[in-house]
Design a protein around this motif. Structure first.
Motif, short mmCIF file in Angstrom:
data_model
loop_
_atom_site.label_atom_id
_atom_site.label_comp_id
_atom_site.label_asym_id
_atom_site.label_seq_id
_atom_site.Cartn_x
_atom_site.Cartn_y
_atom_site.Cartn_z
N LEU A 13 0.83 -1.20 0.00
CA LEU A 13 0.00 0.00 0.00
C LEU A 13 0.87 1.27 0.00
O LEU A 13 0.59 2.23 -0.72
CB LEU A 13 -0.95 0.01 1.20
N GLN A 14 1.93 1.25 0.80
CA GLN A 14 2.83 2.40 0.85
C GLN A 14 3.55 2.58 -0.48
O GLN A 14 3.75 3.70 -0.94
CB GLN A 14 3.83 2.26 2.01
N GLU A 15 3.94 1.46 -1.08
CA GLU A 15 4.62 1.53 -2.39
C GLU A 15 3.66 2.07 -3.45
O GLU A 15 4.03 2.90 -4.27
CB GLU A 15 5.14 0.14 -2.80
N LYS A 16 2.40 1.61 -3.40
CA LYS A 16 1.41 2.12 -4.34
C LYS A 16 1.18 3.61 -4.12
O LYS A 16 1.11 4.39 -5.09
CB LYS A 16 0.10 1.35 -4.21
N ALA A 17 1.10 4.04 -2.88
CA ALA A 17 0.90 5.46 -2.57
C ALA A 17 2.11 6.27 -3.04
O ALA A 17 1.96 7.38 -3.58
CB ALA A 17 0.68 5.64 -1.07
N ARG A 18 3.32 5.72 -2.85
CA ARG A 18 4.53 6.41 -3.31
C ARG A 18 4.53 6.55 -4.83
O ARG A 18 4.81 7.62 -5.37
CB ARG A 18 5.78 5.64 -2.85
N ILE A 19 4.14 5.48 -5.52
CA ILE A 19 4.08 5.52 -6.99
C ILE A 19 3.03 6.53 -7.45
O ILE A 19 3.26 7.31 -8.38
CB ILE A 19 3.81 4.10 -7.55
N ASP A 20 1.88 6.55 -6.77
CA ASP A 20 0.84 7.53 -7.11
C ASP A 20 1.34 8.96 -6.93
O ASP A 20 1.10 9.84 -7.77
CB ASP A 20 -0.42 7.30 -6.26
N LEU A 22 4.46 9.96 -7.02
CA LEU A 22 5.46 10.22 -8.06
C LEU A 22 4.79 10.51 -9.40
O LEU A 22 5.21 11.42 -10.12
CB LEU A 22 6.42 9.03 -8.19
N GLN A 23 3.76 9.74 -9.74
CA GLN A 23 3.05 9.98 -11.00
C GLN A 23 2.37 11.35 -10.98
O GLN A 23 2.39 12.08 -11.98
CB GLN A 23 2.02 8.88 -11.24
N HIS A 24 1.80 11.71 -9.84
CA HIS A 24 1.17 13.02 -9.71
C HIS A 24 2.22 14.13 -9.86
O HIS A 24 1.99 15.13 -10.56
CB HIS A 24 0.45 13.13 -8.36
N ALA A 25 3.37 13.95 -9.24
CA ALA A 25 4.45 14.94 -9.35
C ALA A 25 4.92 15.05 -10.79
O ALA A 25 5.16 16.16 -11.30
CB ALA A 25 5.61 14.57 -8.43
#
Length: 102
Positions: A13-20, A22-25
């Protein structure tokens, strides 16, 4: 094992949130880059149009100056012709006077 499964799930979940995030950035950076490109493009267009306006003003000023120079040249030529005709008339009158005296 249950704790390990929960930890693994939390890590996912944390990895998915981090990827999200990063994609938003990345999308924000891309959007800002596009805005900057558009702004620079508009800035160049404004500079180009201003330069064109300046050139048109200079061209009009040059045209007016050329017209004034042409008028001055015409007046000068006409005065030269008038003076030449007057001199010729004086010469003709003088020659007649000399002829009459003879």
């Amino acid at each position: 094992q249950r704790q390990q499964a929960l930890d693994a799930e939390e890590a996912k979940l944390q990895e998915k949130a981090r990827i999200d995030r990063l994609q938003h950035a990345d999308s924000l950076i891309l959007e800002q880059t596009e805005k900057l490109r558009n702004f620079r493009s508009q800035q160049l267009l404004v500079e180009t149009l201003n330069e064109r306006d300046d050139q048109m003003v200079q061209k009009e000023e040059r045209r007016k100056r050329d017209i004034e120079e042409e008028k001055l040249w015409h007046r000068t030529v006409m005065n030269d012709i008038k003076n030449s005709e007057q001199k010729r008339k004086v010469d003709v009158a003088r020659d007649r006077q000399k002829s009459m005296e003879l």
